[in-house]
Every structure is written in structure tokens, then in C-alpha cells.
Design an enzyme around this catalytic site. Sequence first.
Site, short mmCIF file in Angstrom:
data_model
loop_
_atom_site.label_atom_id
_atom_site.label_comp_id
_atom_site.label_asym_id
_atom_site.label_seq_id
_atom_site.Cartn_x
_atom_site.Cartn_y
_atom_site.Cartn_z
N CYS A 137 -3.43 3.94 6.13
CA CYS A 137 -3.57 4.70 7.52
C CYS A 137 -4.53 5.26 7.61
CB CYS A 137 -2.05 4.94 8.25
SG CYS A 137 -1.54 6.24 7.32
N GLY A 176 10.37 3.48 6.22
CA GLY A 176 10.86 2.00 6.28
C GLY A 176 10.53 0.69 6.85
N GLY A 177 9.35 1.35 7.51
CA GLY A 177 8.58 -0.11 8.19
C GLY A 177 8.65 -1.59 7.67
N ALA A 180 9.81 4.62 2.34
CA ALA A 180 9.81 5.59 3.37
C ALA A 180 9.39 5.59 4.35
CB ALA A 180 10.28 7.02 2.91
C1 LIG Z 1 2.35 5.58 4.32
S1 LIG Z 1 3.94 6.07 3.55
C2 LIG Z 1 5.10 5.35 3.41
C3 LIG Z 1 5.44 4.00 4.91
C4 LIG Z 1 5.97 3.33 4.81
N1 LIG Z 1 6.08 2.19 3.75
C5 LIG Z 1 6.69 2.52 6.45
O1 LIG Z 1 6.03 1.54 6.95
O2 LIG Z 1 7.65 3.52 6.34
C6 LIG Z 1 3.43 6.22 1.96
C7 LIG Z 1 4.47 6.66 1.30
O3 LIG Z 1 4.45 7.10 -0.18
C8 LIG Z 1 5.23 7.69 -1.27
N2 LIG Z 1 4.71 8.18 -2.22
C9 LIG Z 1 4.12 9.23 -2.50
N3 LIG Z 1 3.76 9.76 -3.85
C10 LIG Z 1 3.69 8.55 -3.84
C11 LIG Z 1 3.39 8.02 -5.83
N4 LIG Z 1 2.86 8.52 -6.48
N5 LIG Z 1 4.52 6.64 -5.64
C12 LIG Z 1 4.83 5.89 -4.83
N6 LIG Z 1 4.86 6.12 -3.42
C13 LIG Z 1 4.47 8.03 -3.32
C14 LIG Z 1 5.49 8.60 0.24
O4 LIG Z 1 6.44 9.90 0.37
C15 LIG Z 1 5.88 8.36 1.33
O5 LIG Z 1 6.72 7.77 1.22
#
Ligand SMILES: C[S@@+](CC[C@H](N)C(=O)[O-])C[C@H]1O[C@@H](n2cnc3c(N)ncnc32)[C@H](O)[C@@H]1O
Length: 318
Positions: free
Chosen positions: A233, A116-117, A114
Amino acid sequence: MNTPSNLLIKLSRRLFENLNEQERFVEALTNPQPFHPCILWGTEKPEIPPFQVEAPSPWQPNFIDRLSLGQKPGQHPLHEKGNFYCLDFSSVFAASTLLTISDHIDLVLDMCAAPGGKSIFAWKNFHPDLLISNEVIGKRLGMLISNFKRCHIKPSIIVNRDSSILAEIMASSSHLAIVDAPCTGQSLLAKGEKAPGCFHPTAINKSANRQKRIIANSAKIVAPQGYLAYMTCTYSPEENEQVSEWFLERFTQFQAVEINHLKEYQSHLTTIPCYRMFPQDRLGAGAFTVLFKNTDEGEVKEVNMNLLSGVWTNILEK
Ligand SMILES: C[S@@+](CC[C@H](N)C(=O)[O-])C[C@H]1O[C@@H](n2cnc3c(N)ncnc32)[C@H](O)[C@@H]1O
């Protein structure tokens, strides 16, 4: 302009030997300036461009446009119609390691999906037979589902599982696993947003441990000869180069892949080919990215779809 904290100044000294570069980095975080908006075209681009577009970087795929400052793509009717997805150029940089993969990719698993990018980038680039996008935090599922619906992302399944569960259900099945890991979010400051405690050693350590757990579980999902893309990031080496070094020491079947188009961005903080974009270079708020290849030979396993139990599915037609 905000006063830089001691922890930020310390980080700048670890990242850069050059005094001027340290100062430019600190300035980018304490006096944030707008970055150019960016879009990913899911459909063909219209013949008459609806936006003013910047000259592309040499490695930028043609389904990406970096727009002039002040453009508001999210308010354009084509956005509502799902023709494009808005994302930061840092995300494009991080996902651009995928452009070096020339193999056919049947199955993509995005572990941290999320909003989703990166999933949409991989879907557009590879046209996989199936995209499985996972988001473990329930309250972030809504935005992922609505972006997939709006942009007609199919065939795809959205799941809501811990990485350890997916490691069991999807062992050795995925040609590509993407780990855009949760991190301390230090680059939010370069966008004028808040990231409380993001430079604190306790927060960094906690985040790095979580990243190691997620990348280790994700590695188990990667099929023989498949790929694992890791990205964040944030700037601290503990969450980036050090996670990559830790990973290669434990998962010796993986090798880091040189990304020729990112050569000038190679991190000097490790001998592994890892790549960084910094905010003072004015392309994006910042990103770290590395691509690993699983060198194992062997059988690709099938996913037991019944065990996946997606929270949203669109697999009727491609
Ligand atoms: C940097 S964001 C991802 C952005 C997304 N990939 C995009 O490009 O739009 C990291 C994501 O990892 C999720 N996250 C948090 N804890 C996590 C865990 N233990 N395992 C997997 N994902 C996790 C967060 O909720 C968040 O949505």
C-alpha cells in the site's frame, strides 16, 4: 492542507510525467478526502441490503460492496455477527489479481496476514481446503484471531513464524502464497493518517530489503504451477516495481501474469505487468499489485502439520 515535502514532490515527478497528474497526486496526500467504505460478505448477502451501495466497478467480485460515503458498517449488528469484514477498496483492488486464477486452490498461505483482509478475500474466493495465515509480529496476532473468530474463517490455522522458518516447513506446498508486504505506508497520508519518514530514502531502502527477503522466502513455499501474489500500500517504485524486477531476475521459474481486468491500471514504470491504484482517482488510498506464476513442473510437497504449531486453529469443519 499540509505543505508538501520536497521528498513527496520528487516522488510525484518520478511517478508521473504529466504535471497535472503530479499536482493531483500531491493534493490527494496533503489534503486527504474520505474514501467510500467497503465490505466483504463472508455469508450470503441479506435480501434487503442493509447499506446504500455504490455502482460496482466492472471487475469487482459480487461478495464486495462499496458503500456510500457516511455509512458506518462497523457499527451494524451484522458486523458483530461476522457476516462481513470491513476493508479498504485499495485492498480489494490489490487482491483482485486472485480473481484471474481459475485452478482449484487447495492450500493458501498468507505470509503477512494481520488484520486479515487478504486472507479473508482468498478464503471467500477459493474456498480452499486449508488457509494458513501467518503474522510474525506477536502483538498483531490478537486482531487477526478475533477477525477470524468473528467471521468464522475455517478451515484455517494462524501461525506466528518468520518467513525463513515457513520456507523450510512448507517448501513447495502451497498453491497460493500471498505477500501483502510491510511497507513504508505512504498511502496512509491519503487517508489522513500519519506515516513519519515514509518518503525518506533510508526508510524506503530498509523496507525494500525486508520485502525482498519476505518474497524470496515465500517463493520457496509456492508449489509447482502455483501462484505468488505480491502487493503493497505504498507508492515508491523501490518497494514495488523494483522488488518485482529483482524477484524475476532471481527466481527465473516465475512469470508475471497479465491481469486483463486491471489493464487500465498497468504501471508504466516497468515492462512487467504490474498494477497500481492512485489516490487521486478517488477509489482508494493506493495500492500496488502483481501476480506471479511458478512455471516449474514437479511434485507438490505435503506440509508437516506437526511442525507448523498454529497459535489458533479452526479446522474441524468447512
Ligand atoms: C500490509 S500489512 C498486512 C495487511 C493484511 N494482509 C490485510 O490485508 O489485512 C503487513 C503485515 O506484515 C507484517 N510484517 C512485518 N514484518 C514482517 C516480516 N519480516 N515478515 C512477514 N510479515 C511481516 C506486519 O506485522 C503486518 O501485519
